[in-house]
Design a protein around this motif. Sequence first.
Motif, PDB file in Angstrom:
ATOM      1  N   GLU A   1       0.817  -1.214   0.000  1.00  0.00           N
ATOM      2  CA  GLU A   1       0.000   0.000   0.000  1.00  0.00           C
ATOM      3  C   GLU A   1       0.855   1.270   0.000  1.00  0.00           C
ATOM      4  O   GLU A   1       0.403   2.317  -0.427  1.00  0.00           O
ATOM      5  N   SER A   2       2.094   1.192   0.501  1.00  0.00           N
ATOM      6  CA  SER A   2       2.886   2.400   0.692  1.00  0.00           C
ATOM      7  C   SER A   2       3.992   2.609  -0.344  1.00  0.00           C
ATOM      8  O   SER A   2       4.219   3.726  -0.779  1.00  0.00           O
TER       9      SER A   2
ATOM     10  N   ASP B   1      -8.802   6.623   6.887  1.00  0.00           N
ATOM     11  CA  ASP B   1      -9.719   6.610   5.756  1.00  0.00           C
ATOM     12  C   ASP B   1     -11.096   6.134   6.219  1.00  0.00           C
ATOM     13  O   ASP B   1     -11.485   5.001   5.970  1.00  0.00           O
TER      14      ASP B   1
ATOM     15  N   ARG C   1      -9.560  13.382   7.876  1.00  0.00           N
ATOM     16  CA  ARG C   1      -8.653  12.343   7.380  1.00  0.00           C
ATOM     17  C   ARG C   1      -7.473  12.081   8.317  1.00  0.00           C
ATOM     18  O   ARG C   1      -6.759  11.111   8.136  1.00  0.00           O
TER      19      ARG C   1
ATOM     20  N   THR D   1       1.995   7.998   2.789  1.00  0.00           N
ATOM     21  CA  THR D   1       1.565   7.858   4.183  1.00  0.00           C
ATOM     22  C   THR D   1       0.093   7.468   4.229  1.00  0.00           C
ATOM     23  O   THR D   1      -0.389   6.915   5.204  1.00  0.00           O
ATOM     24  N   SER D   2      -0.630   7.803   3.173  1.00  0.00           N
ATOM     25  CA  SER D   2      -2.024   7.393   2.993  1.00  0.00           C
ATOM     26  C   SER D   2      -2.297   7.581   1.510  1.00  0.00           C
ATOM     27  O   SER D   2      -1.399   7.961   0.759  1.00  0.00           O
ATOM     28  N   GLU D   3      -3.543   7.375   1.102  1.00  0.00           N
ATOM     29  CA  GLU D   3      -3.857   7.606  -0.305  1.00  0.00           C
ATOM     30  C   GLU D   3      -3.702   9.070  -0.694  1.00  0.00           C
ATOM     31  O   GLU D   3      -3.741   9.411  -1.871  1.00  0.00           O
ATOM     32  N   PHE D   4      -3.563   9.940   0.291  1.00  0.00           N
ATOM     33  CA  PHE D   4      -3.667  11.370   0.011  1.00  0.00           C
ATOM     34  C   PHE D   4      -2.341  12.130   0.087  1.00  0.00           C
ATOM     35  O   PHE D   4      -2.314  13.334  -0.114  1.00  0.00           O
TER      36      PHE D   4
ATOM     37  N   PHE E   1     -10.347  -2.149  -2.372  1.00  0.00           N
ATOM     38  CA  PHE E   1      -9.345  -1.876  -3.410  1.00  0.00           C
ATOM     39  C   PHE E   1      -9.525  -2.769  -4.626  1.00  0.00           C
ATOM     40  O   PHE E   1      -8.641  -3.517  -4.989  1.00  0.00           O
TER      41      PHE E   1
ATOM     42  N   GLY F   1      -7.563   1.978   7.251  1.00  0.00           N
ATOM     43  CA  GLY F   1      -6.904   2.156   5.961  1.00  0.00           C
ATOM     44  C   GLY F   1      -5.427   2.494   6.040  1.00  0.00           C
ATOM     45  O   GLY F   1      -4.785   2.662   5.009  1.00  0.00           O
ATOM     46  N   ILE F   2      -4.859   2.611   7.231  1.00  0.00           N
ATOM     47  CA  ILE F   2      -3.443   2.955   7.389  1.00  0.00           C
ATOM     48  C   ILE F   2      -2.677   1.698   7.813  1.00  0.00           C
ATOM     49  O   ILE F   2      -3.028   1.081   8.822  1.00  0.00           O
ATOM     50  N   PRO F   3      -1.627   1.304   7.074  1.00  0.00           N
ATOM     51  CA  PRO F   3      -0.883   0.070   7.393  1.00  0.00           C
ATOM     52  C   PRO F   3      -0.273   0.101   8.803  1.00  0.00           C
ATOM     53  O   PRO F   3      -0.034   1.181   9.351  1.00  0.00           O
TER      54      PRO F   3
END
Lengths: 376, 291
Positions: free
Chosen positions: A304-305, B123, B119, A332-335, B53, B218-220
């Motif tokens: 994901e990162s 997420d 945010r 760090t996130s999708e954003f 996803f 949503g954050i690893p």
Amino acid sequence: MKKIVLSTALCATLALAGEGGGSFDQSKFIPDISLIVDTSFVHRNVSNSDLDNNAPTSNYGNYGTFKEFNRDNGFNLNYGELALHSNVDQAFVLDAVFHFSAGSVEIEEAYFTTKTLPYRLQIKGGKFKSDFGRLNSHHHHTWDFVDAPLVYNGFLSPEGLNAPGVQLQWLAPTPWYMRVGFEAMQKGNGGTFANDFDKKDGEALYIGYLKNSFDIKDASVLLGVSYVNGLSNVKDADTSTQLYKGSSEIYGADLSVKNYFDSYSYISWQSEFLYRNMKSDDKLLFDDKKQSGYYTQLVYQMDESWKTGLRYEGFLQDSNGVKTTADASYKTSEFAQIRLQYSHDEAFKLRNENKAIDEIILQLTFTIGAHGAHSF
Amino acid sequence: MKKYIFTLLLPLTLFANLSVAVSYPYIGALTKVIGGDKVDTVVLAKGNWDPHFVVPKPSLITKIRDADALIMNGGQLEIGWLPPLIDRGANPKIAINAKTFLDLSQHVELLQKPLSVDRSGGDVHPDGNPHFHLDPNNILVLAGVIKEFLISIDSSNSAVYEKNYTEFSGMWNEKLGLWKVKMAQKRGVKIVQYHDVMAYFNHAYGLTSIATIEPLPGIPPSSKHTIELIELIKKENPCCILHDVYHSTKTAEFISEKSGIKVISMPHDIGALESIEDLVSLFDYLTSAIK
């Protein structure tokens, strides 16, 4: 002035959104609004004036180059991009992208798309990025590298084919994905088809393309061919000296294979080849030119990162050498994304002498607000 | 001449099945159960990958291009992938607000609806937790919603849909009773998850989710959060980590090694594990997972 009007309008909408209730409350109708900010630190072995003072025809053999982003050695604020998206009504969707950069505001895109046409047809109109090629319609913040391939910069300008016009697309009823598109666009977008400051007198660009895609297990294959033709009336921005006058066509072919290992990781291989044929109006003043360029890139999304990529590109005629680019990015996130890119460019010429450019870019890209999902 | 062509075409249209595109396998299964042989379903997402996803591949556009209707989960679970497909599908029948478009989340009560969203909190889904199909009681509600939906667009087969629904709800009610008995002694058991996928299952059977491996939705995983989580597990003594099938179990195994907690793989949809072939086997598995 534009800036003030725009920011006032934005503040007004935002203020409206804050108000709850009321008999005439319209806050629920606020469009999706997002802001993308792109900033970078650049270090390269060529001074800014060396880049700027090269006539555009000399930098890459016969190919022009202008830097749109990461122009300066040192810190750059590349842009703040305000994107709005909403249904207009049951028949239309409206999208707009306002591109703010140092000292200027530009309507990068503002277009409608139809929703209810029969026979799998869609019409788009306004100012938009053409669907020519694989990369042209993709926004900068979705690119796999900080910069566009040289052949895109040289043939289509750093902004790509992006002008007022109209597009008709048809989704064919084939067992695999097949889309056919035709576009007519006002010329004057830089690159092959003249500069922004030219007067436009109905000299249109005509664009056509065919895109195909199918899956082999978890790999998606994309195959496309594209074509554009129009007049080339290229003048120097400062001196108005005529640099080229004639008619040009560009043929494009692209192939991408993207294999997903799971929900978060993939490896993708993407290549494009563009061939440009320029016919001079007056052979005494300007030569006919046949030129082509390519890029091929391998991108690996680890999880994901983390993501990393390698790109190899160049020109086939009048080429000085190739450019190699490697990058790695962390989200760090999708954003929010931090990216480090190194490139070694042997295709550059400085005052008619070969001069390899070594460049390191540290880029940060942020997105806030409601930003729609990107297409494949 | 025209008349002949018309009479030739008529039987074709009469017997043509309704083609329904659905986002996830569980919706496909429900639609198949209610629609029977009157409906063809096309499932877009794979059951063993992360439902958040899904990749909006062009081949999926081909699948929705000619669909007569679209049924989605909603609650923003599809926000990252379905909108670009709908935009490019050039199919007015699957447009939001078309009467052939169904958003299931509008018909169930969502848990965990945040009072405010930001945010910095990860997420988050502003409408609440969208994994509502994992409460087996909701499956019955959704079956009813899909039945009404199919009748509204294809009233000529309403008797078939009603009959299929009655049969399904009879069977499902029986199963609900069995699962309730099986889960009765698990009430109050504490669990840990990777992401709060099992919220509705926990709600239905009184399990208490005390923490997630991801620090924010949503954050690893981060090392700091993982160390805190190991401390919490030692203190609270939860029975197990209920882990989804699509995230790496690396962090869960590390936690298990340090604290002795069990890691149990929990399928979230049909096809998540090879043995999960339908809705009954999904809940049979889930209700037997905690030993």
